[in-house]
Design an enzyme around this catalytic site. Structure first.
Site, mmCIF file in Angstrom:
data_model
loop_
_atom_site.group_PDB
_atom_site.id
_atom_site.type_symbol
_atom_site.label_atom_id
_atom_site.label_comp_id
_atom_site.label_asym_id
_atom_site.label_seq_id
_atom_site.Cartn_x
_atom_site.Cartn_y
_atom_site.Cartn_z
ATOM 1 N N CYS A 21 -31.233 35.665 -5.554
ATOM 2 C CA CYS A 21 -32.268 36.355 -6.333
ATOM 3 C C CYS A 21 -31.938 37.847 -6.433
ATOM 4 C CB CYS A 21 -33.626 36.158 -5.656
ATOM 5 S SG CYS A 21 -34.957 37.131 -6.384
ATOM 6 N N CYS A 65 -38.334 43.073 -2.877
ATOM 7 C CA CYS A 65 -38.799 41.909 -2.120
ATOM 8 C C CYS A 65 -38.087 41.869 -0.776
ATOM 9 C CB CYS A 65 -38.513 40.623 -2.903
ATOM 10 S SG CYS A 65 -39.151 39.121 -2.107
ATOM 11 N N GLU A 75 -41.165 45.410 -12.839
ATOM 12 C CA GLU A 75 -40.948 44.735 -14.107
ATOM 13 C C GLU A 75 -42.052 43.731 -14.417
ATOM 14 O OE1 GLU A 75 -37.276 42.745 -13.500
ATOM 15 O OE2 GLU A 75 -36.134 44.573 -13.190
ATOM 16 N N CYS A 125 -45.463 37.239 -16.869
ATOM 17 C CA CYS A 125 -44.939 37.158 -15.511
ATOM 18 C C CYS A 125 -45.014 38.558 -14.909
ATOM 19 C CB CYS A 125 -43.501 36.653 -15.541
ATOM 20 S SG CYS A 125 -42.732 36.515 -13.914
ATOM 21 N N CYS A 155 -33.719 36.162 -0.276
ATOM 22 C CA CYS A 155 -33.063 34.986 -0.840
ATOM 23 C C CYS A 155 -31.781 35.443 -1.538
ATOM 24 C CB CYS A 155 -33.985 34.281 -1.829
ATOM 25 S SG CYS A 155 -35.537 33.712 -1.074
ATOM 26 N N CYS A 210 -35.825 38.148 -12.304
ATOM 27 C CA CYS A 210 -36.554 39.175 -11.566
ATOM 28 C C CYS A 210 -35.599 40.181 -10.944
ATOM 29 C CB CYS A 210 -37.397 38.535 -10.464
ATOM 30 S SG CYS A 210 -38.571 37.342 -11.065
#
Length: 374
Positions: free
Chosen positions: A135, A128, A108, A121, A132, A367
């Site tokens: 997120c 990822c 994205e 961005c 976390c 995100c």
């Protein structure tokens, strides 16, 4: 120090896309063109089309003979990203794009137009591995690193959107503009894809036709706190801004919110950030996602200011980010009165602190949210 985390810092072994012009320096492009039996100066012609004219259509490269054009485009300008869909909000001033890579990987980017600037961005990884829990990208895990060219092509595409006036200008009507800022705050941990991210920064900031010509000082690289990589970035001779996603000033909570803290504590991260300041003379941004009843207590605001002042002095700024909750998540944004008090106390503690302008909540602009939906 606690035992190592079961985190994946190297992406799974999935194939990167074929070589692309944007993966190479101008000198390497010249060599690649010559290796194809073409005249070396064709490298600059190709580079001007891609980096200056933002053009990827071989049919428009009429300054190159048709036969050479097709061969060069096939070998050095393969299509990297295909737009799956774009969604807009903020009266069209925010545009989020979901891209599909050659292997089906989804990523994205978000383009935001303001009266005085346009900021993109971008993602540096598909997914990822930092885990976390608040997120959306972290919940999905890491798929693979993006190539240098896949990172750069997000920027080239957004620059073309701005040039073509797709997003409305200050008067609310579509108008041409210029992409001015790039932030590595999309999917992934940029410093976990270090080599390709640094190469992408150079392509984004090198003057045309070597690169896209965006100022280094208008590029921000974000990290959850990979301390050795922060120090390495400090020695690159770049003038990009460093943003550290801290989210809490105490190790006990950060071990949970940002699991990489089990490897590099807050002190180690801030010491690396101070090294970055010393090497670059650039102010460091501290990102702080404010989460209701988790990290928004007044004492944490006081401790944050104290630790930042002690470690970083005055070349630091705190961006408080109202949490954009993901569907089904137990995490929620702090109430506005709590947010205001948190910001007030950090400022009172001698550290500049503001609330980041949030965009795109109604289009799943956090995100990873759009990719998760697909």
């Amino acid at each position: 120090m606690s035992s190592p985390l079961p985190l994946v810092f190297d992406a799974p072994k999935r194939g990167l896309p074929p070589r692309h012009l944007a993966d190479l320096t101008l000198a390497e492009r010249t060599e690649a063109v010559a290796a194809l039996g073409e005249k070396p100066f064709r490298a600059k012609q190709l580079s001007r089309h891609y980096f200056a004219r933002l053009n990827v259509d071989p049919a428009q490269m009429t300054d190159i003979p048709a036969a050479a054009r097709e061969r060069l485009a096939t070998e050095l300008m393969p299509q990297l990203l295909t737009e799956v869909r774009s969604v807009e909000c903020d009266d069209g001033a925010t545009r989020k794009t979901l891209w599909r890579a050659h292997d089906g990987t989804l990523l994205e980017s978000v383009l935001m137009r303001y009266p005085d600037r346009a900021t993109l961005c971008i993602s540096s990884q598909a997914g990822c591995g930092m885990a976390c829990p608040f997120c959306a990208t972290g919940q999905g895990g890491l798929q693979r690193n993006l190539s240098t060219a896949e990172i750069v092509d997000q920027v080239r595409s957004a620059a073309a959107v701005m040039r073509d006036g797709v997003l409305p200008g200050p008067d609310g009507k579509p108008a041409p503009g210029r992409l001015s800022n790039v932030v590595f705050m999309g999917m992934g941990e940029p410093l976990a894809n270090y080599k390709r991210v640094v190469a992408a920064v150079r392509r984004i900031t090198d003057p045309t036709p070597s690169g896209l010509g965006i100022s280094q000082r208008s590029v921000t690289v974000s990290t959850v706190g990979l301390a050795p990589a922060i120090r390495k970035l400090a020695d690159e001779g770049l003038q990009v801004r460093l943003a550290v996603s801290l989210h809490t000033p105490d190790d006990e909570l950060r071990d949970t919110l940002v699991p990489v803290n089990n490897r590099w504590s807050i002190d180690e991260v801030l010491q690396a950030a101070k090294y970055y300041i010393d090497r670059t003379s650039r102010r460091v941004s501290i990102e702080y996602a404010l989460i209701r009843d988790v990290n928004d207590q007044p004492w944490r605001a006081d401790l944050l200011a104290k630790r930042l002042r002690e470690h970083l002095g005055y070349l630091v700024h705190v961006n408080v980010i109202p949490l954009n909750p993901t569907p089904g998540s137990k995490w929620d944004a702090s109430p506005k009165d709590v947010e205001r008090e948190f910001v007030r106390r950090v400022n009172e503690g001698g550290v500049t602190c503001t609330v980041r302008d949030t965009r795109g909540q109604e289009i799943a602009a956090a995100c990873g949210q759009l990719a998760a939906e697909n």
